[in-house]
Design a protein around this motif. Structure first.
Motif, PDB file in Angstrom:
ATOM      1  N   THR A  64      22.826  64.360  34.541  1.00 33.56           N
ATOM      2  CA  THR A  64      22.351  63.530  35.647  1.00 33.56           C
ATOM      3  C   THR A  64      21.205  64.256  36.335  1.00 33.56           C
ATOM      4  OG1 THR A  64      24.556  62.591  36.000  1.00 33.56           O
ATOM      5  CG2 THR A  64      22.985  62.408  37.809  1.00 33.56           C
ATOM      6  N   VAL A  65      20.110  63.529  36.560  1.00 33.85           N
ATOM      7  CA  VAL A  65      18.956  64.092  37.266  1.00 33.85           C
ATOM      8  C   VAL A  65      18.622  63.181  38.433  1.00 33.85           C
ATOM      9  CG1 VAL A  65      17.989  65.209  35.219  1.00 33.85           C
ATOM     10  CG2 VAL A  65      17.277  62.912  35.793  1.00 33.85           C
ATOM     11  N   ASN A  66      18.072  63.778  39.503  1.00 34.12           N
ATOM     12  CA  ASN A  66      17.682  62.935  40.630  1.00 34.12           C
ATOM     13  C   ASN A  66      16.305  62.335  40.363  1.00 34.12           C
ATOM     14  OD1 ASN A  66      15.635  64.738  41.540  1.00 34.12           O
ATOM     15  ND2 ASN A  66      17.200  65.989  42.552  1.00 34.12           N
ATOM     16  N   ILE A  67      15.933  61.350  41.153  1.00 31.57           N
ATOM     17  CA  ILE A  67      14.672  60.646  40.940  1.00 31.57           C
ATOM     18  C   ILE A  67      13.478  61.596  41.008  1.00 31.57           C
ATOM     19  CG2 ILE A  67      13.072  59.053  42.087  1.00 31.57           C
ATOM     20  CD1 ILE A  67      15.219  57.048  42.296  1.00 31.57           C
ATOM     21  N   HIS A  68      13.473  62.500  41.947  1.00 35.13           N
ATOM     22  CA  HIS A  68      12.353  63.431  42.080  1.00 35.13           C
ATOM     23  C   HIS A  68      12.192  64.273  40.811  1.00 35.13           C
ATOM     24  CE1 HIS A  68       9.409  66.080  43.864  1.00 35.13           C
ATOM     25  NE2 HIS A  68      10.144  67.116  43.477  1.00 35.13           N
ATOM     26  N   GLU A  69      13.294  64.802  40.310  1.00 34.02           N
ATOM     27  CA  GLU A  69      13.230  65.593  39.079  1.00 34.02           C
ATOM     28  C   GLU A  69      12.775  64.729  37.907  1.00 34.02           C
ATOM     29  OE1 GLU A  69      16.045  68.265  36.099  1.00 34.02           O
ATOM     30  OE2 GLU A  69      16.912  67.426  37.920  1.00 34.02           O
ATOM     31  N   ALA A  70      13.257  63.480  37.852  1.00 37.09           N
ATOM     32  CA  ALA A  70      12.864  62.580  36.766  1.00 37.09           C
ATOM     33  C   ALA A  70      11.360  62.306  36.805  1.00 37.09           C
ATOM     34  CB  ALA A  70      13.646  61.273  36.855  1.00 37.09           C
ATOM     35  N   LYS A  71      10.801  62.090  38.001  1.00 40.41           N
ATOM     36  CA  LYS A  71       9.361  61.848  38.116  1.00 40.41           C
ATOM     37  C   LYS A  71       8.567  63.097  37.734  1.00 40.41           C
ATOM     38  CE  LYS A  71       9.236  60.269  42.369  1.00 40.41           C
ATOM     39  NZ  LYS A  71       8.761  59.668  43.634  1.00 40.41           N
ATOM     40  N   SER A 128       8.074  63.360  31.060  1.00 36.18           N
ATOM     41  CA  SER A 128       7.721  63.545  29.641  1.00 36.18           C
ATOM     42  C   SER A 128       8.769  64.371  28.908  1.00 36.18           C
ATOM     43  CB  SER A 128       6.359  64.231  29.508  1.00 36.18           C
ATOM     44  OG  SER A 128       5.350  63.396  29.993  1.00 36.18           O
ATOM     45  N   ARG A 129       9.189  65.467  29.519  1.00 42.06           N
ATOM     46  CA  ARG A 129      10.196  66.335  28.887  1.00 42.06           C
ATOM     47  C   ARG A 129      11.523  65.596  28.747  1.00 42.06           C
ATOM     48  NH1 ARG A 129      14.005  69.484  31.144  1.00 42.06           N
ATOM     49  NH2 ARG A 129      13.072  69.381  33.201  1.00 42.06           N
ATOM     50  N   LEU A 130      11.922  64.861  29.777  1.00 37.65           N
ATOM     51  CA  LEU A 130      13.192  64.129  29.741  1.00 37.65           C
ATOM     52  C   LEU A 130      13.169  63.024  28.690  1.00 37.65           C
ATOM     53  CD1 LEU A 130      13.888  63.919  33.568  1.00 37.65           C
ATOM     54  CD2 LEU A 130      15.196  65.238  31.891  1.00 37.65           C
ATOM     55  N   VAL A 131      12.031  62.340  28.570  1.00 44.37           N
ATOM     56  CA  VAL A 131      11.922  61.284  27.560  1.00 44.37           C
ATOM     57  C   VAL A 131      12.016  61.884  26.160  1.00 44.37           C
ATOM     58  CG1 VAL A 131      10.334  59.584  26.554  1.00 44.37           C
ATOM     59  CG2 VAL A 131      10.701  59.652  29.026  1.00 44.37           C
ATOM     60  N   GLU A 132      11.394  63.028  25.955  1.00 41.23           N
ATOM     61  CA  GLU A 132      11.488  63.696  24.647  1.00 41.23           C
ATOM     62  C   GLU A 132      12.931  64.061  24.330  1.00 41.23           C
ATOM     63  OE1 GLU A 132       9.422  64.278  22.104  1.00 41.23           O
ATOM     64  OE2 GLU A 132       8.002  63.013  23.182  1.00 41.23           O
ATOM     65  N   LEU A 133      13.645  64.591  25.306  1.00 38.34           N
ATOM     66  CA  LEU A 133      15.055  64.940  25.089  1.00 38.34           C
ATOM     67  C   LEU A 133      15.876  63.700  24.761  1.00 38.34           C
ATOM     68  CD1 LEU A 133      15.610  67.589  27.913  1.00 38.34           C
ATOM     69  CD2 LEU A 133      15.544  67.988  25.444  1.00 38.34           C
ATOM     70  N   GLY A 163      18.155  62.241  21.285  1.00 34.76           N
ATOM     71  CA  GLY A 163      19.580  61.922  21.364  1.00 34.76           C
ATOM     72  C   GLY A 163      20.279  62.428  22.604  1.00 34.76           C
ATOM     73  N   GLU A 164      19.577  63.139  23.486  1.00 39.13           N
ATOM     74  CA  GLU A 164      20.190  63.670  24.700  1.00 39.13           C
ATOM     75  C   GLU A 164      19.889  62.741  25.881  1.00 39.13           C
ATOM     76  OE1 GLU A 164      19.482  67.828  25.468  1.00 39.13           O
ATOM     77  OE2 GLU A 164      19.009  68.143  23.356  1.00 39.13           O
ATOM     78  N   GLY A 165      20.625  61.645  25.964  1.00 39.62           N
ATOM     79  CA  GLY A 165      20.435  60.697  27.051  1.00 39.62           C
ATOM     80  C   GLY A 165      20.739  61.330  28.399  1.00 39.62           C
ATOM     81  N   PHE A 166      20.282  60.677  29.460  1.00 37.21           N
ATOM     82  CA  PHE A 166      20.539  61.188  30.801  1.00 37.21           C
ATOM     83  C   PHE A 166      20.632  60.029  31.787  1.00 37.21           C
ATOM     84  CE2 PHE A 166      15.997  61.028  30.197  1.00 37.21           C
ATOM     85  CZ  PHE A 166      15.485  60.536  31.386  1.00 37.21           C
ATOM     86  N   VAL A 167      21.167  60.344  32.962  1.00 34.56           N
ATOM     87  CA  VAL A 167      21.323  59.365  34.033  1.00 34.56           C
ATOM     88  C   VAL A 167      20.393  59.762  35.165  1.00 34.56           C
ATOM     89  CG1 VAL A 167      22.930  58.431  35.752  1.00 34.56           C
ATOM     90  CG2 VAL A 167      23.714  58.880  33.415  1.00 34.56           C
ATOM     91  N   MET A 199      21.916  55.435  39.016  1.00 36.13           N
ATOM     92  CA  MET A 199      21.180  54.173  39.053  1.00 36.13           C
ATOM     93  C   MET A 199      20.917  53.609  37.649  1.00 36.13           C
ATOM     94  SD  MET A 199      20.749  53.677  42.295  1.00 36.13           S
ATOM     95  CE  MET A 199      19.478  52.457  42.462  1.00 36.13           C
ATOM     96  N   VAL A 200      20.434  54.452  36.739  1.00 32.96           N
ATOM     97  CA  VAL A 200      20.112  53.992  35.383  1.00 32.96           C
ATOM     98  C   VAL A 200      20.492  55.045  34.354  1.00 32.96           C
ATOM     99  CG1 VAL A 200      18.205  52.501  36.104  1.00 32.96           C
ATOM    100  CG2 VAL A 200      17.741  54.844  35.463  1.00 32.96           C
ATOM    101  N   LYS A 201      20.721  54.571  33.130  1.00 37.13           N
ATOM    102  CA  LYS A 201      20.999  55.477  32.026  1.00 37.13           C
ATOM    103  C   LYS A 201      19.844  55.367  31.039  1.00 37.13           C
ATOM    104  CE  LYS A 201      24.384  54.438  29.172  1.00 37.13           C
ATOM    105  NZ  LYS A 201      25.671  54.366  28.453  1.00 37.13           N
ATOM    106  N   VAL A 202      19.292  56.501  30.614  1.00 37.72           N
ATOM    107  CA  VAL A 202      18.200  56.533  29.642  1.00 37.72           C
ATOM    108  C   VAL A 202      18.766  57.089  28.339  1.00 37.72           C
ATOM    109  CG1 VAL A 202      15.911  57.442  29.124  1.00 37.72           C
ATOM    110  CG2 VAL A 202      16.533  56.913  31.494  1.00 37.72           C
ATOM    111  N   VAL A 203      18.661  56.274  27.279  1.00 37.98           N
ATOM    112  CA  VAL A 203      19.160  56.670  25.967  1.00 37.98           C
ATOM    113  C   VAL A 203      18.112  56.293  24.924  1.00 37.98           C
ATOM    114  CG1 VAL A 203      21.604  56.461  26.556  1.00 37.98           C
ATOM    115  CG2 VAL A 203      20.384  54.491  25.662  1.00 37.98           C
ATOM    116  N   PRO A 204      18.129  56.939  23.777  1.00 34.44           N
ATOM    117  CA  PRO A 204      17.164  56.567  22.741  1.00 34.44           C
ATOM    118  C   PRO A 204      17.427  55.146  22.249  1.00 34.44           C
ATOM    119  CG  PRO A 204      18.729  58.169  21.897  1.00 34.44           C
ATOM    120  CD  PRO A 204      18.987  58.027  23.364  1.00 34.44           C
ATOM    121  N   LEU A 205      16.397  54.479  21.790  1.00 32.96           N
ATOM    122  CA  LEU A 205      16.537  53.103  21.317  1.00 32.96           C
ATOM    123  C   LEU A 205      17.505  52.977  20.154  1.00 32.96           C
ATOM    124  CD1 LEU A 205      12.874  51.795  21.494  1.00 32.96           C
ATOM    125  CD2 LEU A 205      14.799  51.165  22.936  1.00 32.96           C
TER     126      LEU A 205
END
Length: 79
Positions: free
Chosen positions: A3-10, A14-19, A23-27, A35-41
């Motif tokens: 889980t990451v906060n919005i500030h860290e996500a912003k 790029s690094r978080l999207v690569e992870l 396969g390393e999804g995050f919230v 608020m949201v879950k990011v996972v690979p397509l």
């Protein structure tokens, strides 16, 4: 799942999207609230199972499938 906060996500998007793509999804959380879950397509959601092709080789479709019942249908609906 991380889980990451919005500030860290912003800051590290790029690094978080690569992870996530590897396969390393995050919230992403706002004020500690998820608020949201990011996972690979290509990821399958928890509890879901891909079923495409599970009956392959067990069924057969007759060659005249598109004509099956044509006589009866013509009798019922024909002019």
């Amino acid at each position: 799942m991380r889980t990451v906060n919005i500030h860290e996500a912003k800051t590290h998007l790029s690094r978080l999207v690569e992870l996530a793509a590897q396969g390393e999804g995050f919230v992403i959380a706002k004020a500690g609230r998820p608020m949201v879950k990011v996972v690979p397509l290509t990821a399958v959601d928890d509890g879901q199972q891909r079923r495409l092709g599970f009956m392959q080789g067990r069924l057969s479709v007759p060659d005249d499938f598109d004509r099956m019942g044509a006589t009866e249908i013509e009798r019922l609906f024909g002019e």
